[in-house]
Scaffold this motif. Sequence first.
Motif, PDB file in Angstrom:
ATOM      1  N   UNK A 144       0.775  -1.370  -0.209  1.00 25.79           N
ATOM      2  CA  UNK A 144      -0.082   0.184   0.120  1.00 25.79           C
ATOM      3  C   UNK A 144       1.205   1.747   0.290  1.00 25.79           C
ATOM      4  N   UNK A 145       1.646   1.141   0.379  1.00 30.12           N
ATOM      5  CA  UNK A 145       2.869   2.285   0.349  1.00 30.12           C
ATOM      6  C   UNK A 145       4.267   1.198   0.763  1.00 30.12           C
ATOM      7  N   UNK A 152      -1.721   9.849   6.335  1.00 31.09           N
ATOM      8  CA  UNK A 152      -2.027  10.866   4.998  1.00 31.09           C
ATOM      9  C   UNK A 152      -2.415   9.825   3.058  1.00 31.09           C
ATOM     10  N   UNK A 153      -1.315   9.525   3.551  1.00 29.73           N
ATOM     11  CA  UNK A 153      -0.826   8.953   2.063  1.00 29.73           C
ATOM     12  C   UNK A 153      -1.827   7.309   1.784  1.00 29.73           C
ATOM     13  N   UNK A 154      -1.843   6.875   2.589  1.00 31.95           N
ATOM     14  CA  UNK A 154      -2.284   5.866   2.282  1.00 31.95           C
ATOM     15  C   UNK A 154      -4.413   6.166   2.130  1.00 31.95           C
ATOM     16  N   UNK A 155      -4.441   7.369   2.463  1.00 32.76           N
ATOM     17  CA  UNK A 155      -6.190   7.315   3.145  1.00 32.76           C
ATOM     18  C   UNK A 155      -6.084   7.852   1.753  1.00 32.76           C
ATOM     19  N   UNK A 203      -4.655   7.378  -1.298  1.00 32.30           N
ATOM     20  CA  UNK A 203      -4.616   6.679  -2.195  1.00 32.30           C
ATOM     21  C   UNK A 203      -5.322   5.390  -2.506  1.00 32.30           C
ATOM     22  N   UNK A 204      -5.832   4.881  -1.183  1.00 31.33           N
ATOM     23  CA  UNK A 204      -7.122   3.841  -0.804  1.00 31.33           C
ATOM     24  C   UNK A 204      -8.655   4.194  -0.969  1.00 31.33           C
ATOM     25  N   UNK A 247     -10.945  -3.567   0.243  1.00 29.78           N
ATOM     26  CA  UNK A 247     -10.687  -2.928  -0.188  1.00 29.78           C
ATOM     27  C   UNK A 247     -10.515  -3.969  -1.696  1.00 29.78           C
ATOM     28  N   UNK A 248     -11.167  -4.769  -2.291  1.00 31.14           N
ATOM     29  CA  UNK A 248     -10.667  -5.312  -2.502  1.00 31.14           C
ATOM     30  C   UNK A 248     -12.644  -6.482  -3.124  1.00 31.14           C
TER      31      UNK A 248
END
Length: 225
Positions: free
Chosen positions: A46-47, A114-117, A119-120, A163-164
Amino acid sequence: MRLLIVEDDLVIANGLVRVLTQAEYAVDHVADGKQAIRAIQDGVYDLVILDLGLPTMDGTQVLSHLRQQSNPVAVLVLTAREDVATRVQSLDLGADDFLTKPFHLEELEARVRALIRRSKLGNNLPLQCGNLKLDVPNKLASINDLAITLSARELHLLETLMMRMGKIIAKEQIMESLCNWDESLGDNAIEVYIHRLRKKIEPSGARIRTIRGLGYMLDTEHTPL
């Protein structure tokens, strides 16, 4: 969420692994650029937290390779270089964020979240399947807006499935999402977690299907195969 740390300074790397593992991420670590490329090709992350000053292949080359391969994984660049040109180059190559060493671990954790929020989750709304909702940043699952109690592993499993949604996830992928490289879960353990989670989310109308020989899929009870 599964993270990859690409850092050749073992003191920094071990500190990051410890802090992010305590924050309930699954964390892997490699120490050079070529290992990073192989790990990202073989795993689902995820990152990626990417240092620029790496042996064998530096961080800018790793980043360039990822984007040339159309890999959309979020990348947080770490570097001791303070010049503007380095930041501009990293962002132009496809970095999502940039953090200069030395840094406070609290700031790094905030940037990771923040990046995970971004991107996902995109609009930061909870994930939803039937009457089941999952607020990923706050690690809160609910049915009809009433919180349900899940263990850390059950939350990670639910997040992976949601997520999937509607897609088959192989058992091996679930194992990867729940574990670091230095951990392991057997097939029986995954089946136990699936069984427990099924029972807890049953009233929501969401269901976890076993697709024999392929893996598992989360959908609603009214969705045809």
